[in-house]
Enzyme design. Structure first.
Site, mmCIF file in Angstrom:
data_model
loop_
_atom_site.group_PDB
_atom_site.id
_atom_site.type_symbol
_atom_site.label_atom_id
_atom_site.label_comp_id
_atom_site.label_asym_id
_atom_site.label_seq_id
_atom_site.Cartn_x
_atom_site.Cartn_y
_atom_site.Cartn_z
ATOM 1 N N LEU A 238 -89.708 -98.501 119.762
ATOM 2 C CA LEU A 238 -91.130 -98.703 120.032
ATOM 3 C C LEU A 238 -91.222 -99.719 121.173
ATOM 4 C CD1 LEU A 238 -92.333 -99.066 116.325
ATOM 5 C CD2 LEU A 238 -92.355 -97.000 117.758
ATOM 6 N N HIS A 239 -91.218 -99.217 122.406
ATOM 7 C CA HIS A 239 -91.128 -100.128 123.552
ATOM 8 C C HIS A 239 -92.394 -100.985 123.722
ATOM 9 C CE1 HIS A 239 -87.561 -97.905 124.786
ATOM 10 N NE2 HIS A 239 -88.248 -96.777 124.788
#
Ligand code: BDR
Ligand code: CA
Length: 297
Positions: A238-239
């Site tokens: 989950l950047h």
């Protein structure tokens, strides 16, 4: 804290925006959009849709339709033709503003006390680079810049060993890195440690809250879109949610100072003269709990 979110939604952008809009500790004063994961009309439309799902009224200002001096290229393989992996979002409550991203950022910065308006950067840095050249007196008033981008010791995720956000507009990235801003970069080195798996999706759904359920749907779509690249991998990074999370919880990140510069031929980060704060590690479990809590509210 006051923040402008500059974004190219984008599956993980959408999760970051939902979290930030719902969080009582962040007052999001504008969403500014940029071409990146998908073209500008779609990122702009998506920004309005994400705000509608969050139940928050926030202006959306369209920004750069292409990188500085290069052609835009999309990431439809990962984010889908609609940028949101086919997940249904409600229509925007209001049309996008007629004021463009750079003018809006400049106005908001001039209206706020110097140093209190933060920028959360979730996409290519084209709008920020334009602000630096077009409105330098406004740019001087920026508080913190927290940006997802780059790969330091890790391999990149696009051509030339670059990371997508910096690789999409290397000239903009180079200008922003060298500008002397109060910048914290969150590269793939950290964001690849912040992962969601099937158990986390179940926890999100069990909350019954619309932003959490939309997030589970988005991560599901991300699993499907990237299945060909990541056979057998049971979690996904989950950047972009790392950006608001770092702004709120710097204690849950390990930030180092590295001498860096941007290779403008590729957008890759390479050793160089600019002393840069980079998040190289994080407490994934605590951050997943914070994200879950925020999306459930
Ligand atoms: C970054 O690139 C985009 O595809 C994501 O939204 C994220 O901002 C990760 O490299
Ligand atoms: Ca993004």
């Amino acid at each position: 804290m006051l923040a402008i979110i500059d974004t190219d939604p984008g599956i993980d952008d959408a999760i970051a925006i939902l979290f930030a809009l719902r969080h009582p500790g962040i007052e999001v004063v504008a969403l500014t959009t940029v071409a990146g994961n998908i073209g500008l009309p779609v990122t702009t439309d998506n920004a309005g849709r994400i705000a509608a799902l969050a139940g928050v009224t926030v202006p959306v200002h369209p920004g750069a339709a292409a990188p500085l001096g290069r052609e835009a290229k999309n990431e439809v393989r990962i984010h889908g033709a609609d940028g949101l992996g086919g997940v249904t979002f409600p229509e925007a409550q209001e049309p996008p503003s007629k004021t463009g991203a750079v003018a809006a950022m400049s106005d908001l910065l001039m209206a706020a006390e110097p140093g209190v308006m933060d920028l959360f950067c979730l996409g290519p840095l084209t709008n920020i680079a334009r602000l630096l050249t077009d409105a330098p007196e406004s740019a001087e008033r920026i508080g913190r810049v927290v940006a997802m981008g780059g790969a330091v010791d890790e391999p990149g995720n696009v051509a030339g060993n670059a990371e997508f956000n910096l690789g999409h507009d290397p000239e903009a990235a180079a200008a922003v890195l060298a500008a002397g801003l109060d910048l914290t970069l969150i590269p793939l080195d950290a964001t690849r440690q912040f992962r969601a798996d099937a158990v986390y999706l179940e926890q999100l759904r069990e909350t019954g809250a619309a932003p959490a359920i939309a997030t589970a749907d988005l991560i599901d779509a991300y699993f499907e879109q990237t299945a060909h690249q990541a056979k057998g991998v049971e979690s996904r990074p989950l950047h972009d949610p790392c950006v608001p999370l770092l702004a709120l919880h710097p204690d849950l990140f390990h930030v180092e100072t590295r001498g860096l510069q941007v290779d403008v031929s590729t957008g890759a980060l390479i050793p160089g003269p600019t002393e840069t704060s980079v998040a190289m590690g994080l407490d994934a479990k605590s951050l997943r709990d914070r994200l879950l809590g925020g999306l459930s509210s």
